[in-house]
Design an enzyme around this catalytic site. Structure first.
Site, short mmCIF file in Angstrom:
data_model
loop_
_atom_site.label_atom_id
_atom_site.label_comp_id
_atom_site.label_asym_id
_atom_site.label_seq_id
_atom_site.Cartn_x
_atom_site.Cartn_y
_atom_site.Cartn_z
NE ARG A 49 -0.82 4.52 -1.62
CZ ARG A 49 0.38 5.03 -1.80
NH1 ARG A 49 1.41 4.52 -1.15
NH2 ARG A 49 0.57 6.04 -2.61
CE LYS B 74 -7.60 4.52 -6.55
NZ LYS B 74 -6.84 5.14 -5.49
NE ARG C 134 -3.55 12.87 -7.76
CZ ARG C 134 -3.57 11.95 -6.80
NH1 ARG C 134 -2.66 10.99 -6.79
NH2 ARG C 134 -4.46 11.98 -5.84
#
Ligand code: ATP
Ligand code: BTN
Length: 327
Positions: free
Chosen positions: A123, A188, A324
């Site tokens: 992104r 991730k 976050r």
């Protein structure tokens, strides 16, 4: 097939091949083989030279297979797909589909997968590390005759479809971080990039891009500036083969788009909520250069993220914020 592709197919078994045998099989000189090997190195492939013996890949390659994807989709889904493209190397599967000419209304879907992306995108202009054969890089473009309301929530619906597929493959407790990240134990594992291009008369096209780490070579992985994980670590030797996983994910994404069209985001809310890694936690968010902190309260029925900041509940619809967890 060009020489480089032929060379890849020869080396894919992960065994040692002598320079002479490769030159013979490809019908080129040994110097030319060496040049091609160097080029493969620039795609993130780790090739070792064994003195006096030849060359081998550091691990065998599982090359993507368009036929397997077609089989997984089945006849009914295939009828809606204009093409399944598998590229060896591309800039970005999302960029490619964003730029490719529109398809006819009768075949609203188009799939594009690649072994390697030279300019994989996350992104907001971020880079997606995309070494050769190490992950699934997959984009599905879909043409909607009538743009569904809540279209941004399709990114979340796609996340649910990916999580379902991974859990069916044995990954326990897949997490989703709004709006587009696939997580496993705080690291991730993948990400989704949803992009839209408008058309005249209420029609529109979206491109859903998925990057999912399967087995990342350590060298490239060092470039990732946040905690990450791959399926090789999560599932060890039980991980699905990459071509089969790519096929299962292609099918899951197509089915998710069809369900989203018929039933809207509502059909995915429960699947999202039970995997929401932000809900109930303090988060720091950055939007337009401003940093704010608040408590994530989960998602709304339209996929918007709710955050309580200084006693006031705010809704974030667009993916234009960076988040976050801080607790
Ligand atoms: P947010 O958008 O909320 O800030 P994010 O930091 O995950 O989340 P994204 O744009 O969604 O940002 O993803 C891009 C980021 O993902 C990169 O900046 C990098 O930190 C990380 N990344 C890049 N390649 C990979 C990869 N192959 N696997 C895991 N993470 C990666
Ligand atoms: C993110 O977490 O920011 C989303 C990453 C999306 C990466 C995939 S890989 C296939 C497709 N092509 C791209 O350039 N990006 C997406």
């Amino acid at each position: 097939m060009n020489t480089q592709d032929q060379l890849l197919e020869l080396l894919a078994d992960g065994k040692v091949h002598s320079g002479e045998a490769l030159a013979r099989a490809l019908g080129v000189s040994r110097a030319a083989v060496w040049k091609h090997l160097q080029q493969l190195g620039t795609l993130g492939l780790e090739i070792t030279a064994r003195h006096g013996q030849g060359y081998k890949l550091s691990s065998p390659l599982e090359l993507l297979d368009a036929e397997l994807i077609r089989e997984q989709l089945g006849k009914a889904l295939c009828r809606q797909i204009a093409a399944i493209e598998v590229h060896r190397s591309i800039d970005s599967t999302n960029s490619y589909l964003m730029e490719a000419p529109a398809d006819a209304p009768a075949t609203p879907g188009r799939l594009c997968l690649a072994e390697y992306q030279s300019a994989g995108r996350g992104r907001r202009g971020r880079r997606w590390q995309s070494p050769f054969g190490a992950s699934v890089y997959l984009s599905l473009r879909w043409r909607f005759g009538e743009t569904p309301s809540q279209l941004p929530a399709l990114a979340l619906a796609a996340g649910v479809a990916v999580a379902d597929t991974l859990e069916a493959a044995g990954v326990e407790a897949v997490g989703l971080k709004w709006p587009n990240d696939i997580y496993w134990r705080g690291r991730k594992l993948g990400g989704i990039l949803l992009e839209m291009r408008g058309e005249a008369g209420g029609a529109s096209e979206v491109v859903i891009g998925l990057g999912l780490n399967v087995s990342m070579p350590p060298g490239v992985a060092r470039e990732i500036d946040q905690p990450w994980v791959d399926l090789a670590e999560v599932l060890g030797s039980n991980r699905p083969a990459r071509p089969a996983l790519a096929a299962a994910l292609s099918r899951a994404l197509c089915q998710a788009v069809l369900r989203f069209t018929d039933e809207g985001f509502e059909a995915f809310v429960a699947g999202y909520e039970r995997r929401d890694v932000l809900a109930g936690h303090e988060v720091r968010l950055e939007q337009g250069g401003k940093i704010l902190q608040g408590k994530a309260l989960g998602i709304d029925t339209d996929g918007a993220l709710k955050i309580r900041i200084n006693g006031e509940v705010r809704r974030y619809v667009s993916g234009d914020v960076s988040l976050r967890r801080v607790s």
